[in-house]
Design a protein around this motif. Structure first.
Motif, short mmCIF file in Angstrom:
data_model
loop_
_atom_site.label_atom_id
_atom_site.label_comp_id
_atom_site.label_asym_id
_atom_site.label_seq_id
_atom_site.Cartn_x
_atom_site.Cartn_y
_atom_site.Cartn_z
N LYS A 86 0.86 -1.18 0.00
CA LYS A 86 0.00 0.00 0.00
C LYS A 86 0.90 1.23 0.00
CE LYS A 86 -3.68 -2.21 2.60
NZ LYS A 86 -4.36 -2.30 3.88
N SER A 87 0.40 2.28 -0.63
CA SER A 87 1.18 3.52 -0.65
C SER A 87 0.22 4.71 -0.70
CB SER A 87 2.11 3.55 -1.86
OG SER A 87 1.37 3.56 -3.05
N VAL A 88 0.75 5.85 -0.28
CA VAL A 88 0.01 7.10 -0.38
C VAL A 88 0.94 8.13 -1.02
CG1 VAL A 88 -1.61 6.74 1.52
CG2 VAL A 88 0.62 7.69 2.00
N LYS A 89 0.33 9.05 -1.75
CA LYS A 89 1.12 10.05 -2.48
C LYS A 89 0.68 11.44 -2.05
CE LYS A 89 1.47 9.27 -6.91
NZ LYS A 89 1.29 9.29 -8.37
N PHE A 90 1.68 12.32 -1.88
CA PHE A 90 1.42 13.70 -1.50
C PHE A 90 2.16 14.62 -2.45
CE2 PHE A 90 1.27 11.08 2.29
CZ PHE A 90 0.02 11.38 2.80
N LYS A 91 1.52 15.73 -2.79
CA LYS A 91 2.11 16.70 -3.70
C LYS A 91 2.34 18.00 -2.94
CE LYS A 91 0.68 16.99 -8.03
NZ LYS A 91 -0.12 17.32 -9.23
N TYR A 92 3.58 18.47 -2.97
CA TYR A 92 3.94 19.73 -2.31
C TYR A 92 4.44 20.71 -3.36
CZ TYR A 92 3.92 17.35 2.21
OH TYR A 92 3.56 16.67 3.33
N PRO A 93 3.85 21.91 -3.41
CA PRO A 93 4.40 22.91 -4.34
C PRO A 93 5.79 23.34 -3.87
CG PRO A 93 2.45 23.75 -3.17
CD PRO A 93 2.69 22.37 -2.69
N ARG A 94 6.67 23.55 -4.83
CA ARG A 94 8.02 24.00 -4.48
C ARG A 94 7.97 25.44 -4.02
NH1 ARG A 94 12.07 20.69 -4.91
NH2 ARG A 94 13.63 22.27 -5.29
N GLN A 95 8.76 25.74 -3.03
CA GLN A 95 8.81 27.09 -2.48
C GLN A 95 9.64 27.97 -3.40
OE1 GLN A 95 10.86 27.37 1.26
NE2 GLN A 95 9.57 29.05 1.92
N ARG A 96 9.10 29.12 -3.75
CA ARG A 96 9.81 30.06 -4.63
C ARG A 96 10.37 31.20 -3.79
NH1 ARG A 96 5.54 30.47 -9.57
NH2 ARG A 96 6.06 28.47 -10.50
N LYS A 97 11.62 31.52 -4.06
CA LYS A 97 12.27 32.64 -3.37
C LYS A 97 12.93 33.53 -4.40
CE LYS A 97 13.59 30.03 0.75
NZ LYS A 97 14.73 29.58 1.56
N THR A 98 12.89 34.82 -4.15
CA THR A 98 13.61 35.76 -4.99
C THR A 98 14.84 36.21 -4.20
OG1 THR A 98 11.53 36.49 -5.97
CG2 THR A 98 13.44 37.91 -6.27
N VAL A 99 16.00 36.02 -4.80
CA VAL A 99 17.25 36.36 -4.12
C VAL A 99 18.09 37.25 -5.02
CG1 VAL A 99 17.29 34.26 -2.72
CG2 VAL A 99 18.39 34.28 -4.96
N VAL A 100 19.02 37.95 -4.40
CA VAL A 100 19.94 38.80 -5.15
C VAL A 100 20.88 37.89 -5.92
CG1 VAL A 100 21.76 40.54 -4.96
CG2 VAL A 100 19.78 40.61 -3.42
N SER A 101 21.07 38.21 -7.19
CA SER A 101 21.94 37.41 -8.05
C SER A 101 23.40 37.76 -7.79
CB SER A 101 21.59 37.66 -9.51
OG SER A 101 22.46 36.94 -10.34
N TYR A 102 24.27 36.81 -8.02
CA TYR A 102 25.71 37.06 -7.90
C TYR A 102 26.17 38.03 -8.99
CZ TYR A 102 25.69 33.01 -4.83
OH TYR A 102 25.43 32.14 -3.81
N ASN A 103 25.53 37.92 -10.12
CA ASN A 103 25.87 38.77 -11.26
C ASN A 103 25.07 40.07 -11.13
OD1 ASN A 103 26.35 39.94 -13.71
ND2 ASN A 103 25.89 38.10 -14.92
N ALA A 104 25.74 41.18 -10.99
CA ALA A 104 25.08 42.46 -10.78
C ALA A 104 24.16 42.84 -11.93
CB ALA A 104 26.12 43.56 -10.55
#
Length: 129
Positions: free
Chosen positions: A44-62
């Motif tokens: 037996k198995s159960v499945k769960f779906k989690y949305p990926r967390q999105r983050k906005t970060v400062v890029s290394y490239n200016a």
């Protein structure tokens, strides 16, 4: 104990056999497999779906300014921690069982060799008379 799993409806965490985690588009898919009962063809198995967390970060490239990154959901991280505790505990028990069996086999070998040595010594004593 195992509050995160129980919040998912997993009421008997000790019945968990293993789990898998995969990424599909912008979601993480967690599948929990339970131990098979006798006579069952499939686990037996159960499945769960989690949305990926999105983050906005400062890029290394200016020149880019900011960039968006995806990460695992904090809730999923807590669930995985609990699953790891369960699955690693089971693996530790299997490892311990194998160690005990290896120790028993070694002990059996040592005792057999010692018995053979003692029997050989007895044979020498009986020949000398």
């Amino acid at each position: 104990m195992y509050d995160n799993l129980k919040s998912l409806g997993v009421n008997h965490p000790d019945d968990i056999d293993r789990y898998s985690l995969r990424q599909e588009a912008n979601n993480d898919i967690l599948k929990i497999y339970f131990r098979r009962d006798k006579g069952e063809l499939f686990a037996k198995s159960v499945k769960f779906k989690y949305p990926r967390q999105r983050k906005t970060v400062v890029s290394y490239n200016a020149a880019e300014g900011y960039r968006e990154i995806n990460g695992i959901s904090p809730n999923l991280r807590y669930v995985i921690d609990e699953l790891d505790q369960i699955c690693l505990r089971d693996q530790t028990e299997v490892d311990l069982k194998n160690k005990i069996l290896d120790d028993l086999r070694h002990l059996e070998s040592v005792v057999s060799n010692k018995i053979a040595e003692i029997e050989a010594d007895l044979e020498k004593l009986t020949r000398q008379k």
